[in-house]
Design an enzyme around this catalytic site. Structure first.
Site, PDB file in Angstrom:
ATOM      1  N   ARG A  80      14.511  -2.194  -0.013  1.00 39.34           N
ATOM      2  CA  ARG A  80      14.316  -1.677   1.534  1.00 39.34           C
ATOM      3  C   ARG A  80      15.686  -2.260   2.148  1.00 39.34           C
ATOM      4  NH1 ARG A  80       9.140  -0.060   2.609  1.00 39.34           N
ATOM      5  NH2 ARG A  80       8.411  -1.957   1.515  1.00 39.34           N
ATOM      6  N   CYS A 129      -6.138  -3.725   2.779  1.00 37.63           N
ATOM      7  CA  CYS A 129      -4.915  -4.060   1.908  1.00 37.63           C
ATOM      8  C   CYS A 129      -4.195  -2.695   2.088  1.00 37.63           C
ATOM      9  CB  CYS A 129      -5.209  -4.120   0.425  1.00 37.63           C
ATOM     10  SG  CYS A 129      -3.803  -4.304  -0.513  1.00 37.63           S
ATOM     11  N   ARG A 185      -1.803  -1.946   0.214  1.00 38.25           N
ATOM     12  CA  ARG A 185      -1.489  -1.205  -1.170  1.00 38.25           C
ATOM     13  C   ARG A 185      -2.825  -0.868  -1.832  1.00 38.25           C
ATOM     14  NH1 ARG A 185       3.112  -5.291  -1.957  1.00 38.25           N
ATOM     15  NH2 ARG A 185       4.830  -4.215  -0.820  1.00 38.25           N
ATOM     16  N   ASP A 192       5.248  -3.093  10.166  1.00 41.33           N
ATOM     17  CA  ASP A 192       5.984  -2.207   9.279  1.00 41.33           C
ATOM     18  C   ASP A 192       5.938  -0.776   9.573  1.00 41.33           C
ATOM     19  OD1 ASP A 192       6.916  -3.277   6.715  1.00 41.33           O
ATOM     20  OD2 ASP A 192       5.205  -4.473   6.856  1.00 41.33           O
ATOM     21  N   LYS A 233      10.345  -3.701   8.725  1.00 38.81           N
ATOM     22  CA  LYS A 233       9.527  -4.455   9.799  1.00 38.81           C
ATOM     23  C   LYS A 233      10.290  -4.517  10.974  1.00 38.81           C
ATOM     24  CE  LYS A 233       7.169  -7.460   6.789  1.00 38.81           C
ATOM     25  NZ  LYS A 233       7.653  -6.845   5.501  1.00 38.81           N
TER      26      LYS A 233
END
Ligand code: SF4
Length: 363
Positions: free
Chosen positions: A94, A114, A116, A314, A321
């Site tokens: 990124r 979470c 993810r 984010d 970020k």
């Protein structure tokens, strides 16, 4: 306070009910949650839960609730846009000078917030295949601008010490990789995994290894967690922290102050305070950005500079970020001064008590 000891990690909502960690009336819905998002509560963390407190901040992080079945507007499966920046399996690239390397998709515990959650847990993707791992290394080798490799996941410290030592050696063998950063919850979730062998695996010639500890409440830093961190730090591995701002867990200045001080006492530099990501079924755990900024203002007045994390968001979709304040400096457009002719203005600076002060332009 009523706490319990359990012999093994709890993974089934029926076990949580049996141990008085979840209401029996919710069992069917909790089974539906568990079929979508992994559940695991380790003995270390179960021992911290006060089962007589319905608002216990440790339980709130790990015990599933029926609210997770409802996705709020804007929530998405890949909230921080990993996929959009994944050139090869296992890599997220990124920012120019660093990549994520996702080796495993399992964790010691599964956090209810979470970011993810659609990707981690048993039954989701498994560890990178050997071929994919070699492809990820080739990608890093082919990009000399990559200075830092961040092992994340899943939790990289779920790998065996032998495998971790191999990964660290492979990465350190790439000339331009100077830093290997490992993001983990293991020292608080399962401190016994931080064995001498594990610490030895993280000491590698040719690169500096940093460990970023994820913890959200001071109670997570038990004596055994502190000892696990001390084993890493005493071996010369520097540590930073990351914390997620969570409603009902740490969304008050006293809880955050206790946590940040505990990190510093453990020789862990507070690094990130993450605003909650738009992961599905997590709205009940998020604060507003305004609440986060107010807490940061409060911490600024209350705590040593050593204890100050960066409050970051984010950006949904993968733009990276950004620090989200609060801001203490603004141009003072009403000013007229010596520097005005060159387009410079005075500034208004806010002190830690909220007082406003003027700072002049350069003469
Ligand atoms: S340890 Fe990290 S990756 Fe694992 S469930 Fe918690 S937040 Fe997600």
């Amino acid at each position: 306070m009523r706490v319990m000891t359990i012999p093994t990690t709890l993974r089934d909502p029926a076990e949580l009910v049996a141990h008085n960690l979840a209401p029996a009336a919710d069992l069917t819905e909790l089974q539906a949650v568990a079929s979508r998002y992994a559940v695991a509560v380790t003995p270390d963390l179960a021992a911290l839960i006060d089962t007589s407190d319905p608002a216990d901040p440790i339980a709130r992080q790990f015990i599933p609730t029926r609210q997770e079945l409802s996705a709020a507007p804007g929530e998405r499966a890949d909230p921080i846009g990993d996929e959009a920046h994944s050139p090869v399996a296992g890599i997220v690239h990124r920012y120019p000078d660093r990549v994520l390397l996702k080796l495993v998709h399992v964790c010691a515990v599964y956090c209810r917030f979470c970011f993810r959650r659609e990707m981690v847990g048993p039954g989701k993707d498994t560890a990178l295949s050997d071929a994919a791992y070699r492809g990820a290394l080739d990608y890093i080798r082919g990009h000399p601008e990559i200075w830092e490799v961040i092992l994340t996941g899943g939790d990289p410290l779920m790998l065996s010490p032998r495998r971790l030592a191999q990964v660290a050696a492979d990465l350190a063998g790439i000339d331009h990789v100077r830093i290997i950063r490992i993001h983990t919850r293991v020292p608080v979730a399962d401190s016994s995994r931080i064995s001498d062998e594990m610490v030895g695996a993280l000491k590698v010639a040719g690169a500096t290894v940093w460990v970023a500890l994820h913890a959200n409440h001071a109670r997570e830093l038990t004596e055994s967690a502190r000892q696990a961190c001390a084993r890493l730090i005493d071996a010369g591995i520097p540590m930073v922290s990351q914390t997620v701002l969570l409603r009902g867990v740490n969304d008050n200045a006293a809880a955050l102050a206790d946590l940040m001080r505990a990190f510093v006492e453990c020789r862990i530099k507070p690094y990130y305070l993450h605003h909650g990501d738009l992961a599905p079924g997590t709205a009940h755990l998020r604060t507003t950005l305004a609440e986060g900024q107010a807490l940061m203002r409060d911490l600024r007045g209350r705590l040593s500079g050593l204890c100050q994390p960066d409050y970051v968001l984010d950006i949904p979709g993968g733009a990276g970020k950004s620090p989200v304040g609060p801001n203490y400096l603004a141009r003072d457009d009403s000013s007229a001064g010596q520097g005005e002719a060159r387009g410079e203005k005075r500034y208004r600076v806010v002190d830690y008590c909220g007082g406003v002060h003027l700072y002049p332009p350069r003469p």
